[in-house]
Enzyme design. Structure first.
Site, PDB file in Angstrom:
ATOM      1  N   TYR A 176       0.817  -1.218   0.000  1.00 43.20           N
ATOM      2  CA  TYR A 176       0.000   0.000   0.000  1.00 43.20           C
ATOM      3  C   TYR A 176       0.848   1.264   0.000  1.00 43.20           C
ATOM      4  CZ  TYR A 176      -4.182  -2.677   1.155  1.00 43.20           C
ATOM      5  OH  TYR A 176      -5.227  -3.553   1.136  1.00 43.20           O
ATOM      6  N   LYS A 242       2.538 -14.104   6.575  1.00 46.25           N
ATOM      7  CA  LYS A 242       2.709 -15.145   5.556  1.00 46.25           C
ATOM      8  C   LYS A 242       4.221 -15.374   5.414  1.00 46.25           C
ATOM      9  CE  LYS A 242       0.668 -17.572   2.309  1.00 46.25           C
ATOM     10  NZ  LYS A 242       0.095 -18.843   2.640  1.00 46.25           N
ATOM     11  N   ASP A 296      -3.271 -17.411   5.997  1.00 47.48           N
ATOM     12  CA  ASP A 296      -4.376 -18.147   5.358  1.00 47.48           C
ATOM     13  C   ASP A 296      -5.160 -18.987   6.358  1.00 47.48           C
ATOM     14  OD1 ASP A 296      -1.747 -19.715   3.502  1.00 47.48           O
ATOM     15  OD2 ASP A 296      -2.391 -20.182   5.521  1.00 47.48           O
ATOM     16  N   ASP A 320      -6.208  -5.482   6.026  1.00 46.76           N
ATOM     17  CA  ASP A 320      -7.340  -4.982   5.252  1.00 46.76           C
ATOM     18  C   ASP A 320      -8.347  -6.111   5.029  1.00 46.76           C
ATOM     19  OD1 ASP A 320      -8.934  -3.431   3.699  1.00 46.76           O
ATOM     20  OD2 ASP A 320      -7.477  -3.020   2.131  1.00 46.76           O
TER      21      ASP A 320
END
Ligand code: NAP
Length: 432
Positions: A176, A242, A296, A320
């Protein structure tokens, strides 16, 4: 000092000293109504918050509201005769200033605590959104999104009452941060050559986005999450990442998070490794567990094992997605509050997390729940917990009594929706 706005004289400024907020009994709080449905929900929020403060403190505390401008309202207030054609020819900074005036930034900085409605992403190129602009200019590096269930809210999950999460999303870094190159940019070609010279493989026709995750940015976010968890006596802070795939960004975030926990909060925390190594899996009384989970599986587990989560600290993109997914568990976006905070400067901007829903503008129809709950976070930030709790209590009472706006009513049997204004009044009624 201000170009076109005049601060009220019947209140005092909130200040910060040695990292501690000093809140007078009559603080001046700027507000931005926002675009589209923004004025509808703001008009319901202000009297509801006033009522909560009055009821909690019997008139000894009172907010003085200070209207400031952003979005379409700013453009027509500051530049009533500027046409779209003229505006798009101006430099990017000027285009942004037309919607996000210097007065507004100055007031948010000076008065520290602000609340805002949603904003349309304006026409013009070069800046992405006003919300992102406010966060970047004021370095509001933490986005706090509490997600909790109010009994009676229609939901698709079986045990919504188990959901009580607060997500700390890093607001300033990650993909971002705006370092992006179009597949046809000359800079893209230079970057590809550089990457190939390092032995990396990349297709010629790739758009490229860069994902910076810094040590300082990660540590200040995790620090804020742990401080919050300790202050609120929460059981666990989970670092969501992740890192199994992106070792030097997401993986580093996890490692830096554990470093902050062990170096700065040693007496308060136990890591998951220590829990098994030193405590045989039994959490010692009064300590905060710091663990980590792959992003995940976290999406699965907030749904299937909601009660295992309490405070989640994560990077911008994960945060987000996770915030909206979590909001869906408890009734959707109309009920999801948020706040953007810089804990060092004290600057705090509470905001409705949904958009401007333009088709409902001025219809007094939409759910003001998100802005009301954002106001509750704001009151908590001021240390006015009693008033904050009254908003939660009133909202719970309104929902359980089926006094709800159209979005919730349409998911319930035989419920006639009430207006935005009526919902605000129902919240006040149920504070008693
Ligand atoms: P949106 O404004 O959030 O609206 C999408 C749909 O969500 C609405 O049509 C409505 O659904 C429902 N909804 C949103 N707010 C609601 C509320 N308070 N009560 C009840 N239902 C509500 O999303 P969008 O249409 O994608 O975006 C519109 C504009 O908002 C865009 O310019 C976007 O850039 C901007 N935006 C701003 C922010 C922000 O300022 N924080 C955030 C997101 C988007 P139904 O039609 O099914 O009733």
């Amino acid at each position: 000092m201000y170009e076109k706005i005049t601060p009220p004289t019947d209140g005092e400024k909130i200040t910060i000293q040695d990292g501690k907020l000093i809140v007078p009994n009559n603080p001046i709080i700027p507000y931005i109504s926002g675009d589209g449905i923004g004025p509808d929900i703001t008009n319901a929020m202000i009297p509801t918050v006033n009522a909560a403060v009055e009821k909690a403190y019997g008139g000894t505390r009172k907010i003085t509201w200070f209207k400031i401008y952003c979005g379409d309202e700013a453009r027509s207030f500051y530049h009533p005769n500027l046409t779209d054609g003229e505006l798009v020819k101006r430099p990017v900074d000027e285009q942004r200033n037309a919607y996000l005036p210097q007065d507004t930034i100055k007031a948010i900085n000076e008065y520290l605590v602000t609340i805002k409605g949603p904003l349309t992403t304006p026409i013009g190129e070069g800046f992405r959104s006003l919300n992102v602009g406010i966060r970047q200019i004021l370095d509001l590096y933490t986005c706090v999104r509490p997600v909790r269930y109010y009994q009676g809210t229609p939901t698709r999950i079986k045990y919504p009452e188990e959901v009580d999460l607060t997500i700390f999303r890093e607001n300033s870094e990650d993909v971002y941060s705006g370092i992006e190159f179009k597949h046809t940019d000359p800079e893209q070609k230079q970057l590809i050559e550089l990457l190939r010279s390092m032995g990396k493989t990349i297709n010629d026709d790739s758009g490229i986005g860069i994902k910076p995750i810094s040590l300082s940015g990660s540590k200040r976010l995790v620090r804020a999450a742990i401080q919050y968890a300790i202050a609120k006596k929460k059981p666990v802070v989970t670092l969501v990442h992740k890192g199994n795939i992106m070792k030097y960004t997401e993986g580093a975030f996890k490692n830096w998070g554990y470093e902050v926990a062990k170096e700065e909060f040693r007496d308060f925390i136990v890591t998951e490794d220590e829990l098994w190594k030193d405590y045989n899996g039994n959490m010692p009384e009064g300590k905060l567990l710091v663990n980590d989970r792959i992003a995940d599986v976290t999406f699965q587990h907030i749904l299937l094992r909601s009660s295992e989560f309490s405070v989640l600290a994560t990077m911008n993109l994960n945060g987000d997605y996770l915030s909206d997914a979590a909001a869906a568990l408890v009734g959707g976006i109309g009920m999801a509050p948020g706040a953007n905070i810089n804990y060092e400067t004290g600057v705090f901007v509470a905001e409705a997390t949904h958009g401007t829903a333009p088709k409902y503008t001025n219809m007094d129809k939409v759910n003001p729940g998100s802005l009301l709950l954002s106001a509750a976070i704001m009151l908590e930030y001021l240390g006015w917990d009693e008033a904050s709790e009254l908003i939660h209590k009133g909202l719970q009472g309104a929902i359980v009594n089926k006094e709800v706006t159209y979005d919730l009513a349409r998911q319930l049997d035989d419920v006639t929706p009430i207006s935005t204004t009526e919902f605000g009044k129902a919240v006040v009624k149920h504070m008693s």
